[in-house]
Every structure is written in structure tokens, then in C-alpha cells.
Design a protein around this motif. Structure first.
Motif, PDB file in Angstrom:
ATOM      1  N   ASP A 111       0.723  -1.040  -0.067  1.00 49.57           N
ATOM      2  CA  ASP A 111       0.081   0.287   0.078  1.00 49.57           C
ATOM      3  C   ASP A 111       0.848   1.342  -0.014  1.00 49.57           C
ATOM      4  O   ASP A 111       1.308   1.823  -1.060  1.00 49.57           O
ATOM      5  CB  ASP A 111      -0.965  -0.024   1.063  1.00 49.57           C
ATOM      6  N   ASP A 112       1.238   1.863   0.944  1.00 47.17           N
ATOM      7  CA  ASP A 112       2.096   3.066   1.279  1.00 47.17           C
ATOM      8  C   ASP A 112       3.504   2.782   2.207  1.00 47.17           C
ATOM      9  O   ASP A 112       3.181   2.798   3.402  1.00 47.17           O
ATOM     10  CB  ASP A 112       1.321   4.065   1.663  1.00 47.17           C
ATOM     11  N   PRO A 113       4.513   2.778   1.673  1.00 44.56           N
ATOM     12  CA  PRO A 113       5.568   2.524   2.348  1.00 44.56           C
ATOM     13  C   PRO A 113       6.449   3.901   2.790  1.00 44.56           C
ATOM     14  O   PRO A 113       7.322   3.912   3.726  1.00 44.56           O
ATOM     15  CB  PRO A 113       6.775   1.633   1.429  1.00 44.56           C
ATOM     16  N   GLY A 114       6.118   4.765   2.231  1.00 41.85           N
ATOM     17  CA  GLY A 114       6.926   6.104   2.435  1.00 41.85           C
ATOM     18  C   GLY A 114       6.274   7.193   3.113  1.00 41.85           C
ATOM     19  O   GLY A 114       7.204   8.259   3.597  1.00 41.85           O
ATOM     20  N   THR A 115       5.388   7.604   3.144  1.00 44.62           N
ATOM     21  CA  THR A 115       4.729   8.716   3.558  1.00 44.62           C
ATOM     22  C   THR A 115       5.240   9.291   5.164  1.00 44.62           C
ATOM     23  O   THR A 115       5.573  10.180   5.195  1.00 44.62           O
ATOM     24  CB  THR A 115       3.000   8.924   3.704  1.00 44.62           C
ATOM     25  N   ARG A 116       5.436   8.158   5.933  1.00 47.64           N
ATOM     26  CA  ARG A 116       5.865   8.602   7.338  1.00 47.64           C
ATOM     27  C   ARG A 116       7.293   8.343   7.490  1.00 47.64           C
ATOM     28  O   ARG A 116       7.705   8.666   8.532  1.00 47.64           O
ATOM     29  CB  ARG A 116       5.159   7.746   8.456  1.00 47.64           C
ATOM     30  N   MET A 117       8.188   7.788   6.400  1.00 38.92           N
ATOM     31  CA  MET A 117       9.479   7.794   6.505  1.00 38.92           C
ATOM     32  C   MET A 117      10.086   9.192   6.915  1.00 38.92           C
ATOM     33  O   MET A 117       9.803  10.144   6.165  1.00 38.92           O
ATOM     34  CB  MET A 117      10.095   6.914   5.317  1.00 38.92           C
ATOM     35  N   ASN A 118      11.068   8.859   7.678  1.00 36.50           N
ATOM     36  CA  ASN A 118      12.074  10.203   8.118  1.00 36.50           C
ATOM     37  C   ASN A 118      13.250  10.105   7.480  1.00 36.50           C
ATOM     38  O   ASN A 118      13.712   8.971   7.471  1.00 36.50           O
ATOM     39  CB  ASN A 118      11.848  10.654   9.449  1.00 36.50           C
ATOM     40  N   ALA A 119      14.105  11.020   7.862  1.00 37.48           N
ATOM     41  CA  ALA A 119      15.701  10.912   7.379  1.00 37.48           C
ATOM     42  C   ALA A 119      16.236   9.901   8.283  1.00 37.48           C
ATOM     43  O   ALA A 119      17.019   9.168   7.680  1.00 37.48           O
ATOM     44  CB  ALA A 119      16.287  12.265   7.685  1.00 37.48           C
ATOM     45  N   GLU A 120      15.975   9.769   9.648  1.00 35.54           N
ATOM     46  CA  GLU A 120      16.621   8.666  10.343  1.00 35.54           C
ATOM     47  C   GLU A 120      16.400   7.190   9.814  1.00 35.54           C
ATOM     48  O   GLU A 120      17.085   6.425   9.758  1.00 35.54           O
ATOM     49  CB  GLU A 120      16.236   8.881  11.856  1.00 35.54           C
ATOM     50  N   SER A 121      15.002   7.068   9.654  1.00 37.11           N
ATOM     51  CA  SER A 121      14.605   5.599   9.029  1.00 37.11           C
ATOM     52  C   SER A 121      15.294   5.188   7.649  1.00 37.11           C
ATOM     53  O   SER A 121      15.532   4.390   7.452  1.00 37.11           O
ATOM     54  CB  SER A 121      13.118   5.311   8.997  1.00 37.11           C
ATOM     55  N   ARG A 122      15.265   6.316   7.006  1.00 31.77           N
ATOM     56  CA  ARG A 122      15.839   6.050   5.546  1.00 31.77           C
ATOM     57  C   ARG A 122      17.451   5.825   5.790  1.00 31.77           C
ATOM     58  O   ARG A 122      17.984   4.930   4.890  1.00 31.77           O
ATOM     59  CB  ARG A 122      15.660   7.449   4.534  1.00 31.77           C
ATOM     60  N   MET A 123      17.941   6.658   6.431  1.00 26.83           N
ATOM     61  CA  MET A 123      19.459   6.390   6.796  1.00 26.83           C
ATOM     62  C   MET A 123      19.721   4.871   7.426  1.00 26.83           C
ATOM     63  O   MET A 123      20.924   4.399   6.882  1.00 26.83           O
ATOM     64  CB  MET A 123      19.885   7.175   7.625  1.00 26.83           C
ATOM     65  N   LEU A 124      18.938   4.455   8.483  1.00 30.21           N
ATOM     66  CA  LEU A 124      18.938   2.964   8.658  1.00 30.21           C
ATOM     67  C   LEU A 124      18.907   2.199   7.744  1.00 30.21           C
ATOM     68  O   LEU A 124      19.938   0.960   7.589  1.00 30.21           O
ATOM     69  CB  LEU A 124      18.016   2.808   9.944  1.00 30.21           C
ATOM     70  N   PHE A 125      17.866   2.153   6.665  1.00 29.35           N
ATOM     71  CA  PHE A 125      17.822   1.353   5.431  1.00 29.35           C
ATOM     72  C   PHE A 125      18.888   1.215   4.724  1.00 29.35           C
ATOM     73  O   PHE A 125      19.564   0.313   4.222  1.00 29.35           O
ATOM     74  CB  PHE A 125      16.593   1.718   4.690  1.00 29.35           C
ATOM     75  N   SER A 126      19.548   2.494   4.409  1.00 27.03           N
ATOM     76  CA  SER A 126      20.706   2.832   3.673  1.00 27.03           C
ATOM     77  C   SER A 126      22.057   2.084   4.221  1.00 27.03           C
ATOM     78  O   SER A 126      22.843   1.485   3.491  1.00 27.03           O
ATOM     79  CB  SER A 126      21.107   4.375   3.367  1.00 27.03           C
ATOM     80  N   ASN A 127      22.082   2.121   5.456  1.00 25.92           N
ATOM     81  CA  ASN A 127      23.122   1.387   6.082  1.00 25.92           C
ATOM     82  C   ASN A 127      22.842  -0.199   6.071  1.00 25.92           C
ATOM     83  O   ASN A 127      23.856  -0.717   6.231  1.00 25.92           O
ATOM     84  CB  ASN A 127      23.260   1.756   7.895  1.00 25.92           C
ATOM     85  N   LEU A 128      21.747  -0.498   5.752  1.00 26.85           N
ATOM     86  CA  LEU A 128      21.477  -1.845   5.614  1.00 26.85           C
ATOM     87  C   LEU A 128      21.844  -2.477   4.078  1.00 26.85           C
ATOM     88  O   LEU A 128      21.783  -3.400   3.899  1.00 26.85           O
ATOM     89  CB  LEU A 128      20.061  -2.474   5.925  1.00 26.85           C
ATOM     90  N   GLY A 129      22.257  -1.550   3.325  1.00 24.84           N
ATOM     91  CA  GLY A 129      22.514  -1.583   1.770  1.00 24.84           C
ATOM     92  C   GLY A 129      21.672  -1.261   0.775  1.00 24.84           C
ATOM     93  O   GLY A 129      21.765  -1.604  -0.234  1.00 24.84           O
ATOM     94  N   SER A 130      20.301  -0.597   1.040  1.00 23.34           N
ATOM     95  CA  SER A 130      19.563  -0.146   0.223  1.00 23.34           C
ATOM     96  C   SER A 130      20.019   1.284  -0.642  1.00 23.34           C
ATOM     97  O   SER A 130      20.737   2.094  -0.075  1.00 23.34           O
ATOM     98  CB  SER A 130      18.263   0.462   0.974  1.00 23.34           C
ATOM     99  N   SER A 131      19.719   1.014  -1.824  1.00 25.76           N
ATOM    100  CA  SER A 131      19.956   2.126  -2.761  1.00 25.76           C
ATOM    101  C   SER A 131      18.872   3.072  -2.786  1.00 25.76           C
ATOM    102  O   SER A 131      18.846   4.161  -3.372  1.00 25.76           O
ATOM    103  CB  SER A 131      20.532   1.758  -4.030  1.00 25.76           C
ATOM    104  N   TYR A 132      17.720   2.602  -2.406  1.00 24.87           N
ATOM    105  CA  TYR A 132      16.443   3.392  -2.804  1.00 24.87           C
ATOM    106  C   TYR A 132      15.476   3.777  -1.598  1.00 24.87           C
ATOM    107  O   TYR A 132      14.710   4.798  -1.800  1.00 24.87           O
ATOM    108  CB  TYR A 132      15.376   2.383  -3.559  1.00 24.87           C
TER     109      TYR A 132
END
Length: 187
Positions: A111-132
Motif C-alpha cells: 500500500d504505502d511504504p513512504g509517507t511517514r518515513m523520516n531521514a533517520e529511518s531512511r539512513m538506517l535502511f541505507s546502512n543495511l545496503g538499500s539504494s532506494y
């Protein structure tokens, strides 16, 4: 009457773990992650022929569905879903910060994965290897397999931007399916 010269060949399909297209070599885990389809069909995750999350198990939710798996043994440690439309992103941040070392992280959007995402959650996913994760937005489709303390970007990720001109479903892009073989103790 005896027939000579004829033989019958038996064709047998090779059964693969998680029904992926080809079997995994030794010391690799098989996985398949499917995002949800619009807000109708929930996502699913299979790891080593074990369905971790699916609509049939009734353990998926709107937003991000995440499973944690021990990278050495393949044991499922825990799984949860996080509502990224009207939920609390701090619950997601806490979950991501508590991921132990040597852990694989499987993610499927619904459904919707991105509306509530903030900079910290995005950085944590990036640290797990995410490019997107940095660009994840309203109603995007995303599937990902990463690991804690990964030294580079994960090769296991697909992303499809919500785009009214190209969406397969009214208001949503098509579902994504990611399958493959991940080495034991990837990190």
C-alpha cells in the motif's frame, strides 16, 4: 508381444526452495520476496522454503513488512509490519536500531511504504545496503534484502515509483518480485 528399441523418458521438474527459478548452491539461502499489489493483495516472504509472512498467514500489514533472519543459521528471529501511512515511524526506527549483528533483513512494501518515513529511518535502511530507501515515497513498490553493517550496497533490491502515467493498478505501481540466493553469513 515385446517392443524393442523404444524407451520412455521421464521428465521431472526440479523443485526449488521458495519456488525460485533455479536451485541455490551449497552455503546459500534461497529467498523470494513479493511486494503487495495496490491495497488489495498483501506481500509475502519466503526464506529457505519457509513462508515467513503472507496474507494467508494473516501477518502482513500496510506499510513496510520486515523479517529478520540469522545470516549464519537461516533462523527467523522476528518479523513485524509498520504502518507508514498513519503509524508511528519511531516504532520502525526502534526496530531497525535493535537489529543484531549478522542478521539478514527482508523488506516488502504494501500500500504505502513512504509517507511517514523520516531521514533517520531512511539512513538506517541505507546502512543495511538499500539504494532506494532515500527516495521511497507515497504508494511506491519496494522489495529489499540487506544486512546489518553491510559494507556496500545490496544487490537484492527492486523499486518502482508511483507514477499515475505508468501505474499498473489505479493509483499504484505493479507488484515487485525479488528472488535469489544469498550467501550464508553475507556480512
Amino acid at each position: 508381444m515385446r517392443m524393442s528399441g523404444s524407451s520412455t523418458k521421464e521428465t521431472r521438474a526440479v523443485q526449488t526452495k521458495c519456488s525460485i527459478s533455479k536451485p541455490c548452491p551449497a552455503n546459500f539461502f534461497a529467498f523470494k520476496i513479493c511486494s503487495g499489489a495496490a491495497n488489495v493483495v498483501g506481500p509475502s516472504m519466503c526464506f529457505e522454503d519457509h513462508v515467513i509472512m503472507s496474507p494467508v498467514k494473516n501477518n502482513v500489514g500496510r506499510g513496510l513488512n520486515i523479517a529478520l533472519v540469522n545470516a549464519s543459521s537461516g533462523t527467523v528471529l522476528r518479523h513485524s509490519s509498520f504502518d507508514m501511512y498513519s503509524g508511528d515511524v519511531n516504532l520502525l526506527v526502534k526496530f531497525l536500531k535493535e537489529i543484531p549483528g549478522s542478521t539478514l533483513v527482508l523488506v516488502a512494501s504494501y500500500d504505502d511504504p513512504g509517507t511517514r518515513m523520516n531521514a533517520e529511518s531512511r539512513m538506517l535502511f541505507s546502512n543495511l545496503g538499500s539504494s532506494y530507501a532515500v527516495q521511497l515515497g507515497f504508494r511506491d513498490s519496494w522489495v529489499f534484502l540487506g544486512a546489518r553493517d553491510l559494507k556496500s550496497k545490496s544487490p537484492f533490491e527492486q523499486f518502482l515509483k508511483n507514477n499515475p502515467g505508468t501505474n499498473k493498478y489505479e493509483g499504484w505501481p505493479e507488484l515487485l518480485e525479488l528472488e535469489g540466493c544469498v550467501p550464508q553469513k553475507m556480512v
